[in-house]
Design an enzyme around this catalytic site. Structure first.
Site, short mmCIF file in Angstrom:
data_model
loop_
_atom_site.label_atom_id
_atom_site.label_comp_id
_atom_site.label_asym_id
_atom_site.label_seq_id
_atom_site.Cartn_x
_atom_site.Cartn_y
_atom_site.Cartn_z
N LYS A 1 29.89 70.88 27.25
CA LYS A 1 29.98 70.55 25.83
C LYS A 1 28.59 70.43 25.20
O LYS A 1 27.57 70.50 25.88
CB LYS A 1 30.75 69.23 25.64
CG LYS A 1 32.20 69.28 26.06
CD LYS A 1 32.88 67.95 25.81
CE LYS A 1 34.34 67.95 26.22
NZ LYS A 1 34.99 66.63 25.98
N LYS B 1 30.93 52.71 19.02
CA LYS B 1 31.99 52.89 20.01
C LYS B 1 31.74 52.05 21.27
O LYS B 1 31.62 52.58 22.36
CB LYS B 1 32.10 54.37 20.38
CG LYS B 1 33.37 54.73 21.17
CD LYS B 1 33.28 56.17 21.65
CE LYS B 1 34.46 56.51 22.55
NZ LYS B 1 34.30 57.81 23.23
N HIS C 1 27.10 55.91 23.75
CA HIS C 1 27.74 55.85 22.44
C HIS C 1 26.82 55.14 21.47
O HIS C 1 26.22 54.11 21.81
CB HIS C 1 29.08 55.13 22.53
CG HIS C 1 30.00 55.73 23.56
ND1 HIS C 1 30.40 57.04 23.52
CD2 HIS C 1 30.57 55.20 24.68
CE1 HIS C 1 31.19 57.29 24.56
NE2 HIS C 1 31.30 56.19 25.28
N HIS D 1 26.03 56.08 30.82
CA HIS D 1 27.12 55.96 31.79
C HIS D 1 27.78 57.32 32.00
O HIS D 1 27.58 58.26 31.23
CB HIS D 1 28.17 54.94 31.33
CG HIS D 1 28.84 55.29 30.03
ND1 HIS D 1 28.23 55.06 28.82
CD2 HIS D 1 30.04 55.87 29.76
CE1 HIS D 1 29.03 55.45 27.84
NE2 HIS D 1 30.14 55.96 28.39
N GLU E 1 33.07 50.11 24.38
CA GLU E 1 34.33 50.43 25.05
C GLU E 1 34.52 49.62 26.33
O GLU E 1 33.56 49.20 26.98
CB GLU E 1 34.42 51.93 25.36
CG GLU E 1 33.41 52.46 26.35
CD GLU E 1 33.51 53.98 26.52
OE1 GLU E 1 33.94 54.67 25.57
OE2 GLU E 1 33.16 54.46 27.60
N ARG F 1 25.59 63.27 24.52
CA ARG F 1 25.62 63.78 25.90
C ARG F 1 24.28 64.42 26.30
O ARG F 1 23.56 64.92 25.44
CB ARG F 1 26.72 64.83 26.07
CG ARG F 1 28.11 64.34 25.71
CD ARG F 1 29.14 65.46 25.91
NE ARG F 1 30.47 65.05 25.46
CZ ARG F 1 30.90 65.21 24.22
NH1 ARG F 1 30.12 65.77 23.32
NH2 ARG F 1 32.11 64.80 23.89
N SER G 1 30.41 63.61 31.37
CA SER G 1 28.99 63.81 31.07
C SER G 1 28.18 62.53 31.19
O SER G 1 28.69 61.42 31.06
CB SER G 1 28.85 64.35 29.64
OG SER G 1 29.43 63.47 28.71
N GLN H 1 26.21 60.15 29.35
CA GLN H 1 26.41 59.93 27.93
C GLN H 1 26.12 58.49 27.53
O GLN H 1 25.94 57.60 28.36
CB GLN H 1 27.86 60.27 27.56
CG GLN H 1 28.89 59.41 28.30
CD GLN H 1 30.32 59.79 27.96
OE1 GLN H 1 30.98 59.10 27.19
NE2 GLN H 1 30.79 60.91 28.52
#
Length: 391
Positions: free
Chosen positions: A279, A130, A107, A254, A132, A273, A103, A105
């Site tokens: 989802k 989050k 964080h 991203h 990453e 998302r 997706s 998205q």
């Protein structure tokens, strides 16, 4: 450790998936029709690893809680006291096998994560941020961060101007207000309008060889009529080479597109998302939380491994991200891990070798308590990744 497996629809299927290969190297229980998307090596409740002792499987959180100060190490316990007492690792370590786009998205940062979790714990299952890190194991395609110069297709530019009664410049360059308004209008457009725009644009660019146009058509083939297809004109399109990495800080847009990677992040599963997914979508939150910084990928998100010793690379975020850093060990006949005051998790991606605990082969995963050493000898074609805290 026995990692958890996530069978998300975007994952590679059967033995084509590195996740499947690592979880079952002999292939005895791999289903050719099942997607094996992610391998989780951590304490998050959405996919908790198990500690294997003799024939018993113990949830890693229970194992750590039994002696959390000794296992996690003083640095982790002092820096993250509440999380440590609950038996959590400071990081979540993963392998991803991506077959089709994830997706669009972002964080959330820590403050937003706390707000989202309090308001909607069903969709935001924890209150942590989050950041990453993704390290490519194969050529790895992604969309990440807003382009430094954004030129929108005329059809899309005209639609935005009509929706908002504004005049857009031909190029959006470091203008957060215009970028936020444009991106938000597109993401919030009526589904029927989006579908017609996507269909018309796909027809207009059917023979184009431009990179963004080809990617648009590819995404539309998987997610027909989805608003996320238009993200290719807003975001940087990147392909990491093997061993290259990208670091995503909170509130940056991203989407991973294709390939295998090792991923490490703070212990969270919070995802906001807005497209390319069946989802739950939270478009308003995504559009309001993004930084809308326009930079080149190389300047802000590209992270190169530092050669710290022969055959060993370190991928280290800035000190503002204390939860994780990752070592990559490859092309060596032997390796020694020196004791440090933080817990670590190691995964054998490929090859084999010998250790104090026995032979190591592809897919072996193990917990290294703080202040513990281990060594590998007689290594052949070894590729090993080790995640630990950045403290």
């Amino acid at each position: 450790l026995k990692p958890a497996i996530q069978n998300y629809a975007w994952g590679k299927k059967g033995t084509e998936s590195l996740v499947a290969q690592l979880s079952d190297p002999k292939g005895d229980s791999i289903d050719s029709k099942t997607p094996y998307a992610e391998l989780w090596m951590g304490s998050h409740p959405s996919g908790m690893a198990q500690v294997v002792k003799d024939t018993k499987h113990i949830p890693i959180i229970d194992f750590i809680q039994s002696d959390y100060e000794k296992i996690l190490g003083k640095k982790v316990v002092e820096r993250l006291p509440e999380s440590s007492k609950k038996g959590n690792l400071p990081f979540l370590f993963k392998v991803l096998s991506v077959n089709q786009a994830l997706s669009i998205q972002a964080h959330p940062d820590k403050k937003l994560a706390e707000q989202l979790h309090a308001k909607d714990p069903k969709h935001y299952q924890d209150d942590n941020h989050k950041p990453e890190l993704a390290i490519a194991l194969t050529p790895f395609e992604a969309l990440c961060g807003f382009r430094s110069s954004i030129v929108l297709p005329k059809l899309l530019k005209d639609a935005i101007e009509k929706e908002a009664s504004i005049n857009l410049p031909d190029k959006i360059i470091k203008d957060k207000e215009v970028l936020k308004k444009s991106f938000s209008i597109v993401m919030k457009m009526d589904d029927s309008l989006v579908s017609s725009l996507v269909k018309q644009h796909a027809s207009d660019i059917a023979n184009s060889q431009e990179e963004a146009d080809r990617l648009f058509l590819r995404l539309n083939g998987v997610y027909p009529g989805d608003v996320g297809c238009f993200a290719v004109y807003f975001l940087n399109i990147v392909t990491l080479k093997v061993g290259e990495a990208l670091l995503l800080t909170p509130n940056e847009p991203h989407a991973y597109l294709d390939g295998n990677c090792v991923e490490c992040m703070a212990c969270s599963n919070n995802v906001v998302r807005a497209g390319l997914t069946p989802k739950f979508k939270d478009v308003d939150t995504l559009c309001s939380c993004l930084t809308y910084s326009q930079t080149s990928f190389e300047d802000t998100m590209f992270l190169k491994g530092q050669n710290v010793e022969n055959g060993v690379s370190l991928y280290q975020p800035p000190s503002s991200i204390p939860e994780f850093k990752v070592f990559r060990v490859s092309g060596v006949s032997s390796y020694s891990w020196k004791p440090i005051d933080t817990v670590a998790v190691a995964l054998v991606i490929d090859g084999n070798g010998s250790s104090e605990s026995g032979d190591l082969t592809k897919g072996d995963c193990f917990l290294i308590p703080a202040n513990t050493s281990f060594s590998i000898s007689n290594a052949s074609s070894l590729c090993l990744f080790i995640a630990t805290a950045n403290m």
